[in-house]
Design a protein around this motif. Structure first.
Motif, PDB file in Angstrom:
ATOM      1  N   THR A   1      -4.816  10.144   0.854  1.00  0.00           N
ATOM      2  CA  THR A   1      -5.527  10.081   2.126  1.00  0.00           C
ATOM      3  C   THR A   1      -4.832  10.916   3.192  1.00  0.00           C
ATOM      4  OG1 THR A   1      -6.398   8.504   3.751  1.00  0.00           O
ATOM      5  CG2 THR A   1      -4.240   7.998   2.809  1.00  0.00           C
ATOM      6  N   THR A   2      -5.275  10.748   4.420  1.00  0.00           N
ATOM      7  CA  THR A   2      -4.629  11.373   5.585  1.00  0.00           C
ATOM      8  C   THR A   2      -3.526  10.452   6.086  1.00  0.00           C
ATOM      9  OG1 THR A   2      -6.699  12.457   6.205  1.00  0.00           O
ATOM     10  CG2 THR A   2      -5.018  12.241   7.917  1.00  0.00           C
ATOM     11  N   ILE A   3      -2.378  11.044   6.406  1.00  0.00           N
ATOM     12  CA  ILE A   3      -1.231  10.267   6.897  1.00  0.00           C
ATOM     13  C   ILE A   3      -0.734  10.915   8.187  1.00  0.00           C
ATOM     14  CG2 ILE A   3       1.108   9.452   6.401  1.00  0.00           C
ATOM     15  CD1 ILE A   3       0.473   9.746   3.423  1.00  0.00           C
ATOM     16  N   SER A   4      -0.508  10.117   9.209  1.00  0.00           N
ATOM     17  CA  SER A   4       0.059  10.644  10.447  1.00  0.00           C
ATOM     18  C   SER A   4       1.584  10.523  10.386  1.00  0.00           C
ATOM     19  CB  SER A   4      -0.465   9.873  11.656  1.00  0.00           C
ATOM     20  OG  SER A   4       0.152   8.599  11.743  1.00  0.00           O
TER      21      SER A   4
ATOM     22  N   VAL B   1       0.844  -1.200   0.000  1.00  0.00           N
ATOM     23  CA  VAL B   1       0.000   0.000   0.000  1.00  0.00           C
ATOM     24  C   VAL B   1       0.883   1.255   0.000  1.00  0.00           C
ATOM     25  CG1 VAL B   1      -1.748   1.327   1.235  1.00  0.00           C
ATOM     26  CG2 VAL B   1      -1.868  -1.179   1.200  1.00  0.00           C
ATOM     27  N   ILE B   2       0.633   2.122  -0.962  1.00  0.00           N
ATOM     28  CA  ILE B   2       1.367   3.374  -1.062  1.00  0.00           C
ATOM     29  C   ILE B   2       0.398   4.507  -0.757  1.00  0.00           C
ATOM     30  CG2 ILE B   2       2.742   4.885  -2.561  1.00  0.00           C
ATOM     31  CD1 ILE B   2       2.997   2.168  -4.300  1.00  0.00           C
ATOM     32  N   LYS B   3       0.772   5.342   0.190  1.00  0.00           N
ATOM     33  CA  LYS B   3      -0.069   6.470   0.569  1.00  0.00           C
ATOM     34  C   LYS B   3       0.625   7.784   0.223  1.00  0.00           C
ATOM     35  CE  LYS B   3      -2.519   4.285   4.464  1.00  0.00           C
ATOM     36  NZ  LYS B   3      -2.865   4.443   5.900  1.00  0.00           N
ATOM     37  N   THR B   4      -0.177   8.752  -0.182  1.00  0.00           N
ATOM     38  CA  THR B   4       0.297  10.124  -0.360  1.00  0.00           C
ATOM     39  C   THR B   4      -0.809  11.043   0.144  1.00  0.00           C
ATOM     40  OG1 THR B   4       1.393  11.650  -1.902  1.00  0.00           O
ATOM     41  CG2 THR B   4      -0.550  10.507  -2.737  1.00  0.00           C
ATOM     42  N   PRO B   5      -0.462  12.166   0.768  1.00  0.00           N
ATOM     43  CA  PRO B   5      -1.506  13.049   1.284  1.00  0.00           C
ATOM     44  C   PRO B   5      -2.469  13.502   0.187  1.00  0.00           C
ATOM     45  CG  PRO B   5       0.600  13.643   2.231  1.00  0.00           C
ATOM     46  CD  PRO B   5       0.888  12.630   1.163  1.00  0.00           C
ATOM     47  N   ALA B   6      -3.750  13.497   0.498  1.00  0.00           N
ATOM     48  CA  ALA B   6      -4.764  14.005  -0.434  1.00  0.00           C
ATOM     49  C   ALA B   6      -4.615  15.512  -0.564  1.00  0.00           C
ATOM     50  CB  ALA B   6      -6.154  13.650   0.083  1.00  0.00           C
ATOM     51  N   LEU B   7      -5.097  16.056  -1.678  1.00  0.00           N
ATOM     52  CA  LEU B   7      -5.017  17.503  -1.892  1.00  0.00           C
ATOM     53  C   LEU B   7      -5.761  18.261  -0.795  1.00  0.00           C
ATOM     54  CD1 LEU B   7      -5.493  17.763  -5.766  1.00  0.00           C
ATOM     55  CD2 LEU B   7      -3.348  17.820  -4.465  1.00  0.00           C
ATOM     56  N   THR B   8      -6.787  17.654  -0.222  1.00  0.00           N
ATOM     57  CA  THR B   8      -7.533  18.305   0.854  1.00  0.00           C
ATOM     58  C   THR B   8      -6.708  18.478   2.127  1.00  0.00           C
ATOM     59  OG1 THR B   8      -8.438  16.113   1.369  1.00  0.00           O
ATOM     60  CG2 THR B   8      -9.828  17.603   0.075  1.00  0.00           C
ATOM     61  N   GLU B   9      -5.558  17.805   2.202  1.00  0.00           N
ATOM     62  CA  GLU B   9      -4.658  17.978   3.347  1.00  0.00           C
ATOM     63  C   GLU B   9      -3.845  19.268   3.230  1.00  0.00           C
ATOM     64  OE1 GLU B   9      -4.383  15.641   6.186  1.00  0.00           O
ATOM     65  OE2 GLU B   9      -6.329  15.498   5.204  1.00  0.00           O
ATOM     66  N   GLY B  10      -3.824  19.862   2.014  1.00  0.00           N
ATOM     67  CA  GLY B  10      -3.111  21.123   1.825  1.00  0.00           C
ATOM     68  C   GLY B  10      -1.825  21.019   1.038  1.00  0.00           C
ATOM     69  N   CYS B  11      -1.583  19.864   0.401  1.00  0.00           N
ATOM     70  CA  CYS B  11      -0.329  19.700  -0.347  1.00  0.00           C
ATOM     71  C   CYS B  11      -0.422  20.360  -1.721  1.00  0.00           C
ATOM     72  CB  CYS B  11       0.033  18.231  -0.490  1.00  0.00           C
ATOM     73  SG  CYS B  11      -1.077  17.263  -1.523  1.00  0.00           S
ATOM     74  N   ILE B  12       0.742  20.733  -2.243  1.00  0.00           N
ATOM     75  CA  ILE B  12       0.823  21.280  -3.595  1.00  0.00           C
ATOM     76  C   ILE B  12       0.365  20.213  -4.593  1.00  0.00           C
ATOM     77  CG2 ILE B  12       2.450  21.996  -5.400  1.00  0.00           C
ATOM     78  CD1 ILE B  12       1.937  24.213  -3.456  1.00  0.00           C
ATOM     79  N   LYS B  13      -0.362  20.659  -5.600  1.00  0.00           N
ATOM     80  CA  LYS B  13      -0.825  19.746  -6.652  1.00  0.00           C
ATOM     81  C   LYS B  13       0.333  19.514  -7.622  1.00  0.00           C
ATOM     82  CE  LYS B  13      -4.814  19.137  -9.726  1.00  0.00           C
ATOM     83  NZ  LYS B  13      -6.003  19.787 -10.312  1.00  0.00           N
TER      84      LYS B  13
END
Length: 277
Positions: free
Chosen positions: A224-227, A190-202
């Motif tokens: 998704t959300t990542i801690s 499983v590979i996770k990356t912060p969703a755009l709704t988290e505030g990351c640059i597109k």
């Protein structure tokens, strides 16, 4: 030489007004673009992100700002530089001078700077979390505006603590990105990356890596959300941006990561750069 509104000017002769809105209010946006062998890498993606950002910030898009026009403006600026295999280009767009918070006009100026790209992937790359200030979630954070104070402070923190980079978090303590790129976390398949709704640059490289991973049925990708704790438990972590491509992270706190998957993604992205340029 730099390109100011289509005019090529020696860098030392370029002067901005004290009323420049990019300087006074951060009222500007920019694209950082790679040029390889006189080809603008992922240019369509950069162009459409620029247009979307200008619309969101209510800037007036000039009629001549076509895909082809801006590409030629970039290439004519690159052509005047010393010979190099790759260049990094910064295309800055900002509202014309005048006004206080309320601008006198929504018309824009643009500036194109070109430097040789000297970045080389590092074999050892150490990061930690920057906790002093938050990267607030929301659509405005997904745009590359001229206001990069958080990124500047995080980069200073990294330098003072012998780090290569810092992980930025939002007001909910979720991972957003690093100071100069997007972040991916691998655990199992499983590979996770912060969703755009988290505030990351597109990010452009972010999107290309997502597309590469989507073609590999062995892995599942989640935006998704990542801690921060998930980083410590990960098998691999890597970051992306338009200039470095993919940079594997090797050290986070006391954790050391492998780089096998990251290296494969890096190679796939380089192939994509060449074939799509």
């Amino acid at each position: 030489m730099i390109n100011f509104n289509g005019e090529l000017v020696p860098e030392e002769n370029m002067q901005l007004s004290i009323h420049n809105r990019g300087f006074k209010y951060g009222d500007g946006i920019f694209e950082t673009i790679k040029v390889v062998n006189k080809k603008v890498v992922f240019w369509e993606d950069h162009y459409f992100r620029l247009m979307a950002s200008m619309r969101m910030l209510r800037m007036k898009i000039p009629m001549e700002f076509t895909l082809e026009f801006l590409e030629q403006e970039i290439l004519k600026t690159v052509a005047l530089q010393n010979e190099a295999a790759t260049f990094r280009v910064r295309l800055n767009v900002y509202r014309k001078d005048g006004g206080l918070y309320t601008p006198k006009t929504n018309e824009i100026d643009y500036l194109i700077e070109v430097k040789e790209n000297t970045y080389k992937t590092k074999e050892t790359y150490t990061v930690d979390v920057f906790k002093d200030f938050y990267n607030y979630s929301g659509l405005l954070s997904t745009i590359k505006t001229n206001n990069r104070m958080l990124n500047t402070l995080a980069s200073i923190f990294a330098k003072e603590n012998n780090l290569d980079n810092c992980v930025l978090i939002n007001e909910r303590k979720g991972v957003v990105e690093v100071a100069n790129g997007n972040i991916f976390v691998l655990k199992g398949n499983v590979i996770k990356t912060p969703a755009l709704t988290e505030g990351c640059i597109k990010g452009i490289a972010r999107q290309k890596v997502i597309e590469i991973i989507a073609k590999n049925k062995e892995f599942t990708l989640e935006q998704t959300t990542i801690s921060p704790f998930e980083i410590q438990k990960a098998d691999e972590v890597f970051i992306t941006n338009a200039i470095m491509g993919v940079q594997p992270i090797t050290n986070y706190k006391k954790k050391k990561f492998t780089v096998d998957f990251s290296s494969k993604i890096a190679k796939s992205l380089k192939v994509l750069e060449v074939t799509s340029a």
